[in-house]
Design an enzyme around this catalytic site. Structure first.
Site, mmCIF file in Angstrom:
data_model
loop_
_atom_site.group_PDB
_atom_site.id
_atom_site.type_symbol
_atom_site.label_atom_id
_atom_site.label_comp_id
_atom_site.label_asym_id
_atom_site.label_seq_id
_atom_site.Cartn_x
_atom_site.Cartn_y
_atom_site.Cartn_z
ATOM 1 N N HIS A 109 0.835 -1.213 0.000
ATOM 2 C CA HIS A 109 0.000 0.000 0.000
ATOM 3 C C HIS A 109 0.871 1.266 0.000
ATOM 4 C CE1 HIS A 109 -0.237 -0.673 4.672
ATOM 5 N NE2 HIS A 109 0.808 0.080 4.396
ATOM 6 N N HIS A 120 -1.346 4.947 9.841
ATOM 7 C CA HIS A 120 -0.044 5.613 9.889
ATOM 8 C C HIS A 120 -0.160 6.915 10.676
ATOM 9 C CE1 HIS A 120 0.011 2.929 6.378
ATOM 10 N NE2 HIS A 120 1.307 2.828 6.567
ATOM 11 N N HIS A 161 10.925 -3.539 3.044
ATOM 12 C CA HIS A 161 11.354 -2.147 2.915
ATOM 13 C C HIS A 161 11.731 -1.595 4.284
ATOM 14 C CE1 HIS A 161 7.071 -1.716 3.851
ATOM 15 N NE2 HIS A 161 7.166 -0.398 3.966
ATOM 16 N N GLU A 180 5.027 -5.246 8.307
ATOM 17 C CA GLU A 180 3.656 -5.144 7.802
ATOM 18 C C GLU A 180 3.181 -6.443 7.151
ATOM 19 O OE1 GLU A 180 3.611 -0.365 6.617
ATOM 20 O OE2 GLU A 180 3.751 -1.896 5.061
#
Length: 279
Positions: free
Chosen positions: A12, A59, A193, A240
């Site tokens: 996402h 977030h 990441h 995640e």
């Protein structure tokens, strides 16, 4: 009765949403990313879910360090796109399905999953980017959405196994809901990441490929991976990926993988995408 027909997983990345909103999806840099979702747009148009249970992480848009729920489920009629610092994304309001959401709450809590009930929650790119990747730019999202936020920002996040077991509890709840609904569960986030520190820019394609293989064929192997190993192999934000296991836990043991896509880089992130159908 309601039934879960399929599961979907996708990264996402917020820059993907910006590329869509600014009309840059055809640019040289972004074209390979969006090409990987062409099949998916046709597939979703054919299969038409009534409700999507969308597993994502907030977030710091709906929640702050003042309140950090491990699992939070949106039970409202609608959810506004969040302002993440540059104004809300120009996307439709997300319409919820309160009846099913409350049924999941009751069933899961009685199964000893302590879900936080949220009756007002703005939803950020973690939820809206996957919708844009699948549905492009509609005037209204063509399905109802139940947001399920998972804490993967503040230590300690839930274990991979706890996410997988939550998926099973969601499956049990949906199977016992007395409306005729086609339901999908989407897991979002990842893949490997890291956005800060000495390892900023880390991408581990070998680990990502192994993860994609196992989530289809042997998801329980992924539940045995520790937090430390996820962070070491996939980066600090790679944690995640445990949210994909909520999706996988809600599906049959044996699934049919109908689409897989993987691309690097997209804004210093590995983009992964899977569509899994229940037989």
């Amino acid at each position: 009765m309601a039934r879960i027909t399929a599961g979907l997983a996708t990264s996402h990345v917020p820059a993907i949403g910006a590329a869509i909103d600014l009309g840059k999806d055809g640019d040289t840099y972004w074209r390979p990313v969006f090409k990987g979702f062409e099949f998916s747009k046709d597939w979703i148009a054919e299969h038409k879910p009534d409700v999507v249970i969308l597993v994502f992480n907030d977030h710091a848009s709906a929640f702050s360090l003042d309140i950090i729920p491990t699992f939070a489920i949106g039970c409202a009629d609608e959810f506004q796109p969040a302002d993440e610092g540059w104004g809300p994304r120009p996307v439709p309001i997300v319409k919820g399905h309160p009846e099913l959401a409350w049924h999941i709450v009751e069933s899961a809590i009685l199964d000893e999953f302590d879900l936080t009930i949220v009756n007002k929650m703005d939803v950020d790119h973690g939820l809206t980017v996957p919708l844009s990747l699948m549905y492009d730019k509609p005037d209204a999202w063509p399905c109802k959405v139940i947001p399920l936020a998972v804490n993967v920002l503040q230590f300690p996040p839930p274990t991979a196994n706890r996410c997988y077991q939550l998926g099973k509890a969601i499956r049990k709840a949906v199977d016992s809901f007395d409306q005729d609904l086609k339901v999908m569960v989407w897991g979002t986030g990842g893949m490997s990441h890291q956005l800060q520190g000495p390892r900023a820019g880390l991408i581990n394609s070998a680990f990502d490929a192994q993860f994609l293989d196992k989530i289809s064929a042997d998801p329980e192997a992924l539940t045995r991976i520790s937090h430390a190993e996820y962070v070491r192999e996939a980066g600090s934000e790679g944690i995640e990926m445990i949210m994909w296991l909520v999706m996988r836990g809600a599906l049959d043991k044996d699934v049919r993988e109908v689409h897989r896509f993987y691309h690097v880089p997209a804004s210093n992130t590995a983009v992964g995408h899977l569509i899994l159908e229940n037989p």
